[in-house]
Scaffold this motif. Structure first.
Motif, PDB file in Angstrom:
ATOM      1  N   PRO A  37       0.941  -1.141   0.135  1.00  0.00           N
ATOM      2  CA  PRO A  37       0.022   0.068  -0.111  1.00  0.00           C
ATOM      3  C   PRO A  37       0.951   1.164  -0.083  1.00  0.00           C
ATOM      4  CG  PRO A  37      -0.122  -1.258   2.123  1.00  0.00           C
ATOM      5  CD  PRO A  37       0.866  -1.938   1.248  1.00  0.00           C
ATOM      6  N   SER A  38       0.271   2.309  -0.197  1.00  0.00           N
ATOM      7  CA  SER A  38       0.975   3.609  -0.238  1.00  0.00           C
ATOM      8  C   SER A  38       1.488   3.985   1.266  1.00  0.00           C
ATOM      9  CB  SER A  38       0.112   4.892  -0.359  1.00  0.00           C
ATOM     10  OG  SER A  38      -0.629   5.041  -1.663  1.00  0.00           O
ATOM     11  N   GLY A  39       2.735   4.013   1.199  1.00  0.00           N
ATOM     12  CA  GLY A  39       3.611   4.704   2.324  1.00  0.00           C
ATOM     13  C   GLY A  39       4.204   3.407   3.137  1.00  0.00           C
ATOM     14  N   CYS A  40       4.134   2.175   2.274  1.00  0.00           N
ATOM     15  CA  CYS A  40       4.997   1.055   2.799  1.00  0.00           C
ATOM     16  C   CYS A  40       6.348   1.048   2.660  1.00  0.00           C
ATOM     17  CB  CYS A  40       4.296  -0.281   2.033  1.00  0.00           C
ATOM     18  SG  CYS A  40       4.684  -0.406   0.435  1.00  0.00           S
ATOM     19  N   SER A  43       8.900   2.649  -2.874  1.00  0.00           N
ATOM     20  CA  SER A  43       9.688   3.636  -3.767  1.00  0.00           C
ATOM     21  C   SER A  43      10.828   3.999  -2.797  1.00  0.00           C
ATOM     22  CB  SER A  43       8.667   4.855  -3.970  1.00  0.00           C
ATOM     23  OG  SER A  43       7.590   4.363  -4.748  1.00  0.00           O
ATOM     24  N   GLU A 159       6.657   2.707 -10.452  1.00  0.00           N
ATOM     25  CA  GLU A 159       5.329   2.731 -11.055  1.00  0.00           C
ATOM     26  C   GLU A 159       5.182   3.145 -12.299  1.00  0.00           C
ATOM     27  OE1 GLU A 159       2.098   3.232  -8.116  1.00  0.00           O
ATOM     28  OE2 GLU A 159       3.470   3.641  -6.426  1.00  0.00           O
ATOM     29  N   SER A 162       1.229   3.959 -13.732  1.00  0.00           N
ATOM     30  CA  SER A 162       0.096   4.267 -13.025  1.00  0.00           C
ATOM     31  C   SER A 162      -0.446   5.482 -13.745  1.00  0.00           C
ATOM     32  CB  SER A 162       0.634   4.806 -11.545  1.00  0.00           C
ATOM     33  OG  SER A 162       1.686   5.850 -11.861  1.00  0.00           O
ATOM     34  N   HIS A 192       1.763  -0.288  -6.513  1.00  0.00           N
ATOM     35  CA  HIS A 192       0.573  -0.532  -5.456  1.00  0.00           C
ATOM     36  C   HIS A 192      -0.220  -1.609  -5.873  1.00  0.00           C
ATOM     37  CE1 HIS A 192      -1.154   2.620  -8.115  1.00  0.00           C
ATOM     38  NE2 HIS A 192      -2.299   2.064  -7.565  1.00  0.00           N
TER      39      HIS A 192
END
Length: 367
Positions: A37-40, A43, A159, A162, A192
């Motif tokens: 998920p975002s913030g995991c 990146s 990504e 996206s 993601h």
């Protein structure tokens, strides 16, 4: 040799731990996908490999050489970004050639390398066009060709799909998979979208909260998730979770679980770590649910559809069972109506068991 090895890599920003003690090995020629998920931290991890950010702790090696303290330009990697990063005033040719021009390669060598890369990404006829004349998918191919001419040991992709619409994403997934096969290069890809991960990866690295939850082949993660997070993240629609209490052993490698709304459920069990009275969680994938009554090797219960999504090939039913949302996915277009109760069944071998810490304790299901 373009093997990537991370040894106890951590990254902190002040008091925030973006990555915690990540150890990982990616083989030469492998297509590895970082997903979560975002913030995991996926990146962030890619940027550490690229040399765009320094590590706080740990070591990064590429091809057996320690590159932890090397600057980005000194590492055998090339990065493809989400936003293409093309120069709008330059032609496709000049965009692809730019890294070689910065290295002051000969005009003939640049011409040969650009022609080769353009052929690989199927843009040979568009070399004189400006990026504004290209579709989103074609612009992404230009960015990939610019990476190809550098002949990196590892391609890093953050990504890259996206910004594309659904149809183009599907097309580019196929193109990137074919590109990997043609080049045989090591690729590390961040997304993601678990659908991209499942369809493209040789191995998936699932990240959550800055740490690695599980690493494995796509179907290994699907069939044998290590914990509740992986079980809920891999698979679409996501797995249903049902709270229960462990009962007694019911024969060899079977455990009785009392689940509100489902009654007593007997499930495969690996014989360790769960005791009578422990709180446990049962997992049922929507695609494991079929219409019909129980058989000797399945359990049966009733659900009342609230929302029915008819997709042609599949029908997704959203309902509630045991006081929690429950999703079922049926083949085709069964005659179902919202508000009308239906009987469904699930094979016992398709029911997952997780202990009170969320760790998968089901008998292994072949991937």
């Amino acid at each position: 040799m373009a093997e990537l090895e991370l040894s106890r890599v951590s990254k902190t920003y002040g008091a925030f731990n973006a990555l915690r003690d990540v150890s990982l090995k990616i083989g030469d020629g492998e297509f590895a996908v970082f997903v979560g998920p975002s913030g995991c931290g996926k990146s962030t991890l890619l940027r550490l490999v690229a040399g765009l950010d320094p590590v706080s702790e740990g070591q990064i090696a590429i091809g057996g050489n320690d590159v932890t303290t090397r600057q980005a330009g000194q590492r055998p990697v090339a990065m493809v970004f989400q936003n293409y990063a093309l120069y709008p005033h330059m032609s496709v040719y000049d965009n692809i050639a730019f890294p070689l021009q910065m290295e002051r390669r000969s005009r003939q060598e640049i011409k040969q390398e650009v022609a080769r890369a353009a052929q690989v990404v199927q843009l040979s006829t568009r070399l004189q066009d400006k990026p504004a004349k290209l579709s989103g998918g074609q612009r992404q191919r230009v960015a990939i060709a610019r990476a190809i001419v550098r002949k990196p040991g590892i391609f890093l992709m953050d990504e890259p799909l996206s910004n594309l619409d659904a149809a183009l994403r599907m097309e580019m997934r196929s193109e990137l998979t074919q590109l990997h096969r043609r080049l045989g290069s090591t690729m590390v890809y961040v997304t993601h979208d678990q659908l991209e991960a499942m369809t493209m990866a040789d191995r998936i690295v699932v990240l959550n909260g800055g740490k690695v939850e599980q690493v494995g082949a796509p179907m290994e993660l699907y069939h044998n998730p290590a914990n509740l997070f992986v079980a809920g993240f891999i698979g679409s629609p996501p797995m249903n979770f049902i709270a229960g209490v462990a009962g007694s052993i019911a024969g060899e490698a079977m455990l009785r679980v009392e689940a509100p709304g489902f009654g007593e459920v007997t499930v495969p069990y690996d014989g360790s770590a769960v005791r009578t009275g422990d709180k446990v969680t049962l997992g049922i994938r929507p695609e494991a649910v079929t219409l019909g009554d129980a058989t000797d090797d399945s359990i049966s219960f009733s659900i009342v559809p609230d929302i029915i999504e008819r997709l042609g090939l599949h029908t997704i039913v959203h309902s509630e069972s045991g006081g929690r949302p429950f999703t079922a996915l049926f083949n085709g277009d069964p005659r179902l109506r919202p508000g009308e109760q239906i009987h469904v069944r699930v094979p016992r071998t398709q029911i997952y068991l997780f202990d009170q810490d969320g760790v998968g304790r089901s008998r292994q299901i072949a991937a």
